[in-house]
Design a protein around this motif. Structure first.
Motif, PDB file in Angstrom:
ATOM      1  N   GLU A  44       0.833  -1.201   0.000  1.00 59.87           N
ATOM      2  CA  GLU A  44       0.000   0.000   0.000  1.00 59.87           C
ATOM      3  C   GLU A  44       0.863   1.243   0.000  1.00 59.87           C
ATOM      4  OE1 GLU A  44      -3.907  -1.501   2.505  1.00 59.87           O
ATOM      5  OE2 GLU A  44      -3.139   0.534   2.737  1.00 59.87           O
ATOM      6  N   GLY A  45       0.342   2.286  -0.630  1.00 63.23           N
ATOM      7  CA  GLY A  45       1.042   3.554  -0.583  1.00 63.23           C
ATOM      8  C   GLY A  45       1.085   4.089   0.838  1.00 63.23           C
ATOM      9  N   GLU A  46       2.109   4.837   1.130  1.00 62.34           N
ATOM     10  CA  GLU A  46       2.318   5.306   2.503  1.00 62.34           C
ATOM     11  C   GLU A  46       2.696   6.777   2.492  1.00 62.34           C
ATOM     12  OE1 GLU A  46       4.996   3.973   6.379  1.00 62.34           O
ATOM     13  OE2 GLU A  46       5.782   3.632   4.383  1.00 62.34           O
ATOM     14  N   CYS A  47       2.113   7.535   3.404  1.00 57.97           N
ATOM     15  CA  CYS A  47       2.556   8.901   3.623  1.00 57.97           C
ATOM     16  C   CYS A  47       3.789   8.842   4.499  1.00 57.97           C
ATOM     17  CB  CYS A  47       1.470   9.745   4.268  1.00 57.97           C
ATOM     18  SG  CYS A  47       1.981  11.447   4.567  1.00 57.97           S
ATOM     19  N   VAL A  48       4.922   9.208   3.942  1.00 58.76           N
ATOM     20  CA  VAL A  48       6.182   9.196   4.691  1.00 58.76           C
ATOM     21  C   VAL A  48       6.188  10.316   5.713  1.00 58.76           C
ATOM     22  CG1 VAL A  48       8.672   9.509   4.473  1.00 58.76           C
ATOM     23  CG2 VAL A  48       7.434   8.145   2.790  1.00 58.76           C
ATOM     24  N   GLY A  49       5.663  11.475   5.307  1.00 57.88           N
ATOM     25  CA  GLY A  49       5.616  12.597   6.215  1.00 57.88           C
ATOM     26  C   GLY A  49       5.068  13.821   5.532  1.00 57.88           C
ATOM     27  N   SER A  50       4.803  14.849   6.318  1.00 56.77           N
ATOM     28  CA  SER A  50       4.277  16.098   5.770  1.00 56.77           C
ATOM     29  C   SER A  50       4.812  17.270   6.575  1.00 56.77           C
ATOM     30  CB  SER A  50       2.754  16.094   5.779  1.00 56.77           C
ATOM     31  OG  SER A  50       2.255  15.837   7.088  1.00 56.77           O
ATOM     32  N   ILE A  51       4.746  18.436   5.956  1.00 50.42           N
ATOM     33  CA  ILE A  51       5.279  19.643   6.570  1.00 50.42           C
ATOM     34  C   ILE A  51       4.303  20.780   6.328  1.00 50.42           C
ATOM     35  CG2 ILE A  51       6.635  20.180   4.493  1.00 50.42           C
ATOM     36  CD1 ILE A  51       8.817  21.293   6.394  1.00 50.42           C
ATOM     37  N   SER A  52       4.128  21.608   7.348  1.00 50.12           N
ATOM     38  CA  SER A  52       3.179  22.710   7.249  1.00 50.12           C
ATOM     39  C   SER A  52       3.699  23.817   6.337  1.00 50.12           C
ATOM     40  CB  SER A  52       2.892  23.260   8.646  1.00 50.12           C
ATOM     41  OG  SER A  52       4.082  23.824   9.199  1.00 50.12           O
ATOM     42  N   ARG A  53       2.843  24.780   6.086  1.00 46.92           N
ATOM     43  CA  ARG A  53       3.180  25.879   5.192  1.00 46.92           C
ATOM     44  C   ARG A  53       4.447  26.616   5.642  1.00 46.92           C
ATOM     45  NH1 ARG A  53      -2.825  28.640   5.101  1.00 46.92           N
ATOM     46  NH2 ARG A  53      -3.787  27.288   3.544  1.00 46.92           N
ATOM     47  N   SER A  54       4.535  26.855   6.930  1.00 47.80           N
ATOM     48  CA  SER A  54       5.676  27.604   7.469  1.00 47.80           C
ATOM     49  C   SER A  54       6.904  26.727   7.674  1.00 47.80           C
ATOM     50  CB  SER A  54       5.300  28.232   8.800  1.00 47.80           C
ATOM     51  OG  SER A  54       5.071  27.209   9.765  1.00 47.80           O
ATOM     52  N   GLY A  55       6.673  25.424   7.742  1.00 50.96           N
ATOM     53  CA  GLY A  55       7.758  24.504   8.038  1.00 50.96           C
ATOM     54  C   GLY A  55       7.917  24.203   9.510  1.00 50.96           C
ATOM     55  N   ARG A  56       7.100  24.845  10.357  1.00 53.35           N
ATOM     56  CA  ARG A  56       7.274  24.665  11.795  1.00 53.35           C
ATOM     57  C   ARG A  56       6.708  23.335  12.288  1.00 53.35           C
ATOM     58  NH1 ARG A  56       6.427  30.437  11.976  1.00 53.35           N
ATOM     59  NH2 ARG A  56       4.178  30.160  12.081  1.00 53.35           N
ATOM     60  N   THR A  57       5.737  22.787  11.583  1.00 54.29           N
ATOM     61  CA  THR A  57       5.111  21.529  12.004  1.00 54.29           C
ATOM     62  C   THR A  57       5.419  20.434  10.989  1.00 54.29           C
ATOM     63  OG1 THR A  57       3.306  22.726  13.057  1.00 54.29           O
ATOM     64  CG2 THR A  57       2.968  20.387  12.625  1.00 54.29           C
ATOM     65  N   LYS A  58       5.865  19.310  11.521  1.00 54.97           N
ATOM     66  CA  LYS A  58       6.184  18.168  10.669  1.00 54.97           C
ATOM     67  C   LYS A  58       5.626  16.902  11.314  1.00 54.97           C
ATOM     68  CE  LYS A  58      10.573  20.473   9.774  1.00 54.97           C
ATOM     69  NZ  LYS A  58      12.057  20.356   9.787  1.00 54.97           N
ATOM     70  N   ASN A  59       5.188  16.015  10.470  1.00 52.28           N
ATOM     71  CA  ASN A  59       4.724  14.718  10.949  1.00 52.28           C
ATOM     72  C   ASN A  59       5.381  13.627  10.116  1.00 52.28           C
ATOM     73  OD1 ASN A  59       2.792  15.475  13.024  1.00 52.28           O
ATOM     74  ND2 ASN A  59       1.592  16.338  11.357  1.00 52.28           N
ATOM     75  N   TYR A  60       5.638  12.493  10.763  1.00 48.97           N
ATOM     76  CA  TYR A  60       6.318  11.398  10.076  1.00 48.97           C
ATOM     77  C   TYR A  60       5.610  10.076  10.354  1.00 48.97           C
ATOM     78  CZ  TYR A  60      10.194  14.705   9.765  1.00 48.97           C
ATOM     79  OH  TYR A  60      10.973  15.809   9.501  1.00 48.97           O
ATOM     80  N   ALA A  61       5.709   9.181   9.398  1.00 49.66           N
ATOM     81  CA  ALA A  61       5.258   7.818   9.629  1.00 49.66           C
ATOM     82  C   ALA A  61       6.188   7.155  10.640  1.00 49.66           C
ATOM     83  CB  ALA A  61       5.269   7.036   8.314  1.00 49.66           C
ATOM     84  N   ASP A  62       5.630   6.249  11.428  1.00 53.72           N
ATOM     85  CA  ASP A  62       6.451   5.559  12.435  1.00 53.72           C
ATOM     86  C   ASP A  62       7.621   4.826  11.793  1.00 53.72           C
ATOM     87  OD1 ASP A  62       3.675   4.597  14.612  1.00 53.72           O
ATOM     88  OD2 ASP A  62       4.852   6.442  14.490  1.00 53.72           O
ATOM     89  N   SER A  63       7.409   4.357  10.578  1.00 56.72           N
ATOM     90  CA  SER A  63       8.433   3.557   9.900  1.00 56.72           C
ATOM     91  C   SER A  63       9.684   4.353   9.549  1.00 56.72           C
ATOM     92  CB  SER A  63       7.854   2.933   8.621  1.00 56.72           C
ATOM     93  OG  SER A  63       7.349   3.942   7.766  1.00 56.72           O
ATOM     94  N   VAL A  64       9.596   5.691   9.554  1.00 56.98           N
ATOM     95  CA  VAL A  64      10.742   6.501   9.159  1.00 56.98           C
ATOM     96  C   VAL A  64      11.193   7.485  10.239  1.00 56.98           C
ATOM     97  CG1 VAL A  64      10.014   6.329   6.747  1.00 56.98           C
ATOM     98  CG2 VAL A  64       9.444   8.385   8.077  1.00 56.98           C
ATOM     99  N   LYS A  65      10.475   7.534  11.342  1.00 56.11           N
ATOM    100  CA  LYS A  65      10.838   8.480  12.412  1.00 56.11           C
ATOM    101  C   LYS A  65      12.266   8.254  12.873  1.00 56.11           C
ATOM    102  CE  LYS A  65       6.396   9.624  14.507  1.00 56.11           C
ATOM    103  NZ  LYS A  65       5.470   9.356  15.632  1.00 56.11           N
TER     104      LYS A  65
END
Length: 124
Positions: A44-65
């Motif tokens: 399945e496709g996976e979201c590796v991570g994302s970043i907010s407009r400003s760059g201050r907030t980031k989220n990561y998949a557990d598999s790559v943290k």
């Protein structure tokens, strides 16, 4: 016309590193959250991570943290995915995507535009 262009993929040995840039055009980059996704054959496709407009907030998949880092340069309209300590299971096509939302979405359906992808292959 919105374009997202990934680059930097290739073949690397396990334990190695790669940095994937994604250059955006035709979009007000700083108004978009950005995400990195990956798709491997048979998985399945996976979201590796994302970043907010400003760059201050980031989220990561557990598999790559702890191994992957997302960053962005709004002056250069570019988002980056720094991948360290790569594993064979990281082998996939990596895509960047943009979303005109004020948060960091993980769902692919939230994203408006997608790049063409870049292949990352990690050998054991």
């Amino acid at each position: 016309q919105v374009q997202l262009v990934e680059s930097g993929g290739g073949l690397v040995q396990a334990g190695g590193s790669l940095r994937l840039p994604c250059a955006a055009s035709g979009v007000t980059f700083s108004n978009n959250a950005m995400g990195w996704f990956r798709q491997a054959p048979g998985r399945e496709g996976e979201c590796v991570g994302s970043i907010s407009r400003s760059g201050r907030t980031k989220n990561y998949a557990d598999s790559v943290k702890g191994r992957f880092t997302i960053s962005r340069d709004n002056a250069r309209n570019t988002v980056y995915l720094q991948m360290n300590s790569l594993r064979p299971e990281d082998t996939a096509v990596y895509y960047c995507a943009s979303a005109t939302v004020p948060f960091t979405p993980a769902q692919a359906s939230t994203y408006n535009y997608w790049g063409q992808g870049t292949q990352v292959t990690v050998s054991s």
